[in-house]
Design a protein around this motif. Structure first.
Motif, PDB file in Angstrom:
ATOM      1  N   PHE A  28      -0.462  22.485  21.476  1.00 15.84           N
ATOM      2  CA  PHE A  28      -1.338  21.465  20.884  1.00 15.84           C
ATOM      3  C   PHE A  28      -2.589  21.228  21.712  1.00 15.84           C
ATOM      4  N   SER A  32      -4.762  21.386  18.737  1.00 19.81           N
ATOM      5  CA  SER A  32      -4.804  19.967  18.400  1.00 19.81           C
ATOM      6  C   SER A  32      -3.560  19.592  17.594  1.00 19.81           C
ATOM      7  N   LEU A  33      -3.598  18.483  16.883  1.00 28.02           N
ATOM      8  CA  LEU A  33      -2.379  17.964  16.278  1.00 28.02           C
ATOM      9  C   LEU A  33      -2.564  17.741  14.778  1.00 28.02           C
ATOM     10  N   HIS A  37       0.561  12.656  14.620  1.00 31.57           N
ATOM     11  CA  HIS A  37       0.164  12.002  15.869  1.00 31.57           C
ATOM     12  C   HIS A  37      -0.884  10.921  15.623  1.00 31.57           C
ATOM     13  N   ALA A  38      -1.825  11.193  14.737  1.00 30.29           N
ATOM     14  CA  ALA A  38      -2.853  10.194  14.441  1.00 30.29           C
ATOM     15  C   ALA A  38      -2.218   8.894  13.945  1.00 30.29           C
ATOM     16  N   ASP A 134      -9.043   8.985  13.726  1.00 32.72           N
ATOM     17  CA  ASP A 134      -8.529   9.612  14.937  1.00 32.72           C
ATOM     18  C   ASP A 134      -8.892  11.087  14.984  1.00 32.72           C
ATOM     19  N   CYS A 136      -7.241  13.542  16.018  1.00 32.13           N
ATOM     20  CA  CYS A 136      -6.134  14.413  15.609  1.00 32.13           C
ATOM     21  C   CYS A 136      -6.114  14.652  14.097  1.00 32.13           C
TER      22      CYS A 136
END
Length: 199
Positions: A28, A32-33, A37-38, A134, A136
């Motif tokens: 990640f 990224s995600l 996660h956000a 966010d 993410c």
């Protein structure tokens, strides 16, 4: 993971878990995600809840939303989870993956809804607004409107049953159209019953 949960003193399982989270961190950091996660960050900020627990509760609901964004990838994940999806269409395999994520969390003792953690639906609108801003959220495979994100929070809050009507007998030990039983469920059953796990 099931072995580490079943017996926290089983060093080999704990070692593999540590290595797994290290690899996940590398992944990640590069890729990224996403919405999981956000959205979990908002729960942590509003309620001081553990980020990992929030991720685990949200994961199947967000992935059900994401399913149409990359069916083939979800089919690959299903196979990685040791689900027998041979002969299924990509959509069926993807549904099995999402349903399996929810059941996997239940076997591991993950809380099955956000309400049990004291989350108030009155906060969902502002949390959804923040989650959409966010960083993410940018790379999520499917884009959500604010109302859709609120609905995901609500489903996770209520522990709403996932859309598994086409998979009535897949989990934990059922068969479908002659397919073998899902092996993951039997692994989890064994892990839960074991008090001492030998190498």
């Amino acid at each position: 993971l099931p072995k580490a949960v079943a017996n926290g003193t089983y060093i080999k399982a704990r070692d593999k878990m540590a290595y797994g989270q290290y690899l996940a961190g590398i992944a990640f950091n590069n890729a990224s995600l996403g919405y999981v996660h956000a959205m979990a960050y908002q729960l942590g900020g509003f309620y001081n809840l553990p980020h990992g627990v929030c991720n685990a509760i949200l994961l199947p609901y967000v992935q059900e939303f994401n399913l149409i964004g990359n069916l083939e990838r979800f089919a690959v994940i299903a196979k990685a989870m040791d689900l027998n999806v041979d002969g299924m269409s990509p959509f069926e395999a993807g549904e099995a993956c999402v349903y399996g994520l929810k059941t996997f969390g239940r076997y591991l003792g993950i809380p099955q809804n956000l309400r049990s953690l004291g989350v108030d639906p009155a906060d969902f609108e502002v949390m959804a607004e923040n989650a959409m801003k966010d960083a993410c959220a940018v790379i999520n495979p499917r884009k959500a409107a604010k109302q859709q994100m609120i609905e995901i929070y609500q489903q996770a809050c209520d522990g709403t049953r996932l859309n598994d009507t086409s998979l009535p007998d897949l989990w934990p030990c059922g068969q479908r159209s002659g397919h073998q039983k899902f092996r993951l469920a039997s692994h989890l059953d064994m892990a839960q019953k074991e008090r001492t796990i030998h190498d």
